[in-house]
Design an enzyme around this catalytic site. Structure first.
Site, mmCIF file in Angstrom:
data_model
loop_
_atom_site.group_PDB
_atom_site.id
_atom_site.type_symbol
_atom_site.label_atom_id
_atom_site.label_comp_id
_atom_site.label_asym_id
_atom_site.label_seq_id
_atom_site.Cartn_x
_atom_site.Cartn_y
_atom_site.Cartn_z
ATOM 1 N N ASP A 69 1.248 -0.776 0.173
ATOM 2 C CA ASP A 69 0.372 -0.093 0.177
ATOM 3 C C ASP A 69 0.750 1.301 0.425
ATOM 4 O O ASP A 69 0.185 2.406 0.082
ATOM 5 C CB ASP A 69 -1.160 -0.387 1.277
ATOM 6 C CG ASP A 69 -0.319 -0.265 2.789
ATOM 7 O OD1 ASP A 69 0.873 -0.404 2.542
ATOM 8 O OD2 ASP A 69 -0.839 0.006 3.738
ATOM 9 N N SER A 70 1.800 1.138 -0.410
ATOM 10 C CA SER A 70 2.766 2.365 -0.240
ATOM 11 C C SER A 70 2.467 2.276 -1.696
ATOM 12 O O SER A 70 3.249 3.815 -1.647
ATOM 13 C CB SER A 70 4.851 1.428 -0.240
ATOM 14 O OG SER A 70 4.755 0.617 -0.626
ATOM 15 N N ASP A 112 -1.078 -5.810 0.242
ATOM 16 C CA ASP A 112 -1.435 -5.281 1.443
ATOM 17 C C ASP A 112 -3.024 -5.055 1.553
ATOM 18 O O ASP A 112 -3.095 -5.320 0.489
ATOM 19 C CB ASP A 112 -0.642 -3.905 1.287
ATOM 20 C CG ASP A 112 0.570 -3.852 1.945
ATOM 21 O OD1 ASP A 112 1.125 -4.902 3.152
ATOM 22 O OD2 ASP A 112 1.478 -3.384 2.081
ATOM 23 N N LYS A 141 -0.774 -9.487 3.622
ATOM 24 C CA LYS A 141 -0.433 -9.097 4.672
ATOM 25 C C LYS A 141 -1.380 -7.726 5.609
ATOM 26 O O LYS A 141 -1.829 -7.107 4.794
ATOM 27 C CB LYS A 141 1.111 -8.155 4.139
ATOM 28 C CG LYS A 141 1.696 -7.050 5.241
ATOM 29 C CD LYS A 141 3.416 -7.204 4.782
ATOM 30 C CE LYS A 141 3.239 -5.993 4.350
ATOM 31 N NZ LYS A 141 3.223 -4.408 5.071
ATOM 32 N N GLU A 143 -1.405 -5.290 9.040
ATOM 33 C CA GLU A 143 -0.348 -4.461 10.147
ATOM 34 C C GLU A 143 -0.576 -4.944 11.593
ATOM 35 O O GLU A 143 -2.221 -5.544 11.326
ATOM 36 C CB GLU A 143 0.391 -3.628 9.908
ATOM 37 C CG GLU A 143 1.027 -3.179 8.072
ATOM 38 C CD GLU A 143 0.736 -1.589 7.921
ATOM 39 O OE1 GLU A 143 0.906 -0.764 6.887
ATOM 40 O OE2 GLU A 143 0.405 -0.682 9.295
ATOM 41 N N GLU A 210 9.526 -3.583 10.451
ATOM 42 C CA GLU A 210 10.835 -2.424 9.770
ATOM 43 C C GLU A 210 10.554 -1.421 11.526
ATOM 44 O O GLU A 210 10.129 -0.799 12.192
ATOM 45 C CB GLU A 210 9.025 -1.575 9.317
ATOM 46 C CG GLU A 210 9.385 -0.576 8.702
ATOM 47 C CD GLU A 210 8.174 0.023 7.797
ATOM 48 O OE1 GLU A 210 8.204 0.978 6.972
ATOM 49 O OE2 GLU A 210 7.255 -0.481 7.530
#
Length: 294
Positions: A69-70, A112, A141, A143, A210
């Site tokens: 999602d970057s 993501d 993925k 978070e 991260e």
């Protein structure tokens, strides 16, 4: 009779790179990633958001492609990843997968789950993950730790491989007070360790760490034999590394973070830069804990 040789050779708008010779390629899978981990071979991961860059990364030897999602920041120009929609993630996942199919690529595709697409309930997470899996992803993925473990278990029990993400979690950057190193101090380190173990027990097969202190990331890697750690700003002691492609090519819209190295310098081409990244991760020269970690 029409000559189709030109059409077969390429398209008017460029061609995707050829795949490596098939006998030399092995499809990446969860068992293969486990074999690499057991053999001490570092896993390489890189973001890609479209067909061409995904094909180049695959041809350069990247094992795992992250449709991150970057893309909200590097492709859409958003100030953070929070504004990225599930429809957008599905679109870019489809694009990446089509590129890999065109070149008979073998990379493992991780997509993501964007902000608010899995927070409401486990059932919402299943619907969102199913959308990305149907778009061609091999793994999703998400978070965060603590509250996410039951969601991870729910997805894994239903046949959806999951990569977790701890430390600096960009979707909650506002709650964290900015892009800061996480896990510093005994209490924070203990909590991160607890969350990581819970995620492994829930069935997460990979874990992005991260902006976590290098010593902590290395200790976690040893404590997680069934969950392969992928570091970004977490030192060299993880099972693998990931970077945002735009960062490692030196073409992002801002200042590179401390943990990034510009692999485009002296590479001569994008593929050359990605090959240099793969080689540096494999031989242990990147990241350099003294330069790229905390």
């Amino acid at each position: 009779m029409t000559d189709t040789s030109a059409a077969a050779a390429g398209t008017p708008y460029g061609t995707l790179p050829p795949a490596s010779p098939l006998p030399q390629r092995r499809p990446v899978s969860l068992p293969r990633l486990a074999q690499m981990r057991e053999a001490g071979e570092k896993i390489t991961m890189l973001t890609a958001y479209d067909a061409t860059f995904a094909a180049v990364a695959d041809a350069a030897g990247v094992e795992c492609i992250l449709v991150g999602d970057s893309l909200g920041m590097v492709c859409q120009g958003l100030p953070s990843t929070v504004g990225v929609a599930l429809d957008t993630m599905a679109y870019h996942t489809e694009s990446v997968v089509r590129g890999l199919q065109r070149v008979q690529g073998t990379a493992w595709v991780v997509a993501d789950l964007p902000f608010a697409s899995y927070h409401e309930s486990r059932e919402q997470a299943l619907r969102s993950a199913s959308r990305l899996m149907q778009a061609g992803a091999h793994m999703v993925k998400l978070e965060g730790g603590g509250w996410t473990a039951p969601t991870v278990q729910f997805l894994v029990e239903r046949g959806i491989p999951v990569c977790a993400h701890l430390g600096l979690t960009p979707q909650t950057v506002h709650a964290l007070g900015g892009y800061r190193v996480q896990g510093k101090g005994d209490q924070a380190a203990q909590q991160l360790r607890r969350h990581a173990l819970e995620l492994q027990d829930a069935g997460a097969a990979m874990l992005v760490l991260e902006m976590v202190p290098a010593v902590l990331a290395s200790d976690l890697t040893q404590a997680l034999p069934r969950c392969h750690t992928i570091g970004i700003g977490a030192g060299s002691g993880t099972a693998g590394q990931v970077l945002v492609m735009h960062d490692m090519l030196g073409i992002n819209l801002g200042k590179n973070p401390k943990f990034v190295r510009d692999f485009m310098q002296g590479a001569g081409s994008v593929r050359g830069a990605i090959e240099a990244y793969v080689q540096a991760v494999k031989n242990g020269s990147f990241p350099d804990n003294a330069q790229h970690a905390w």
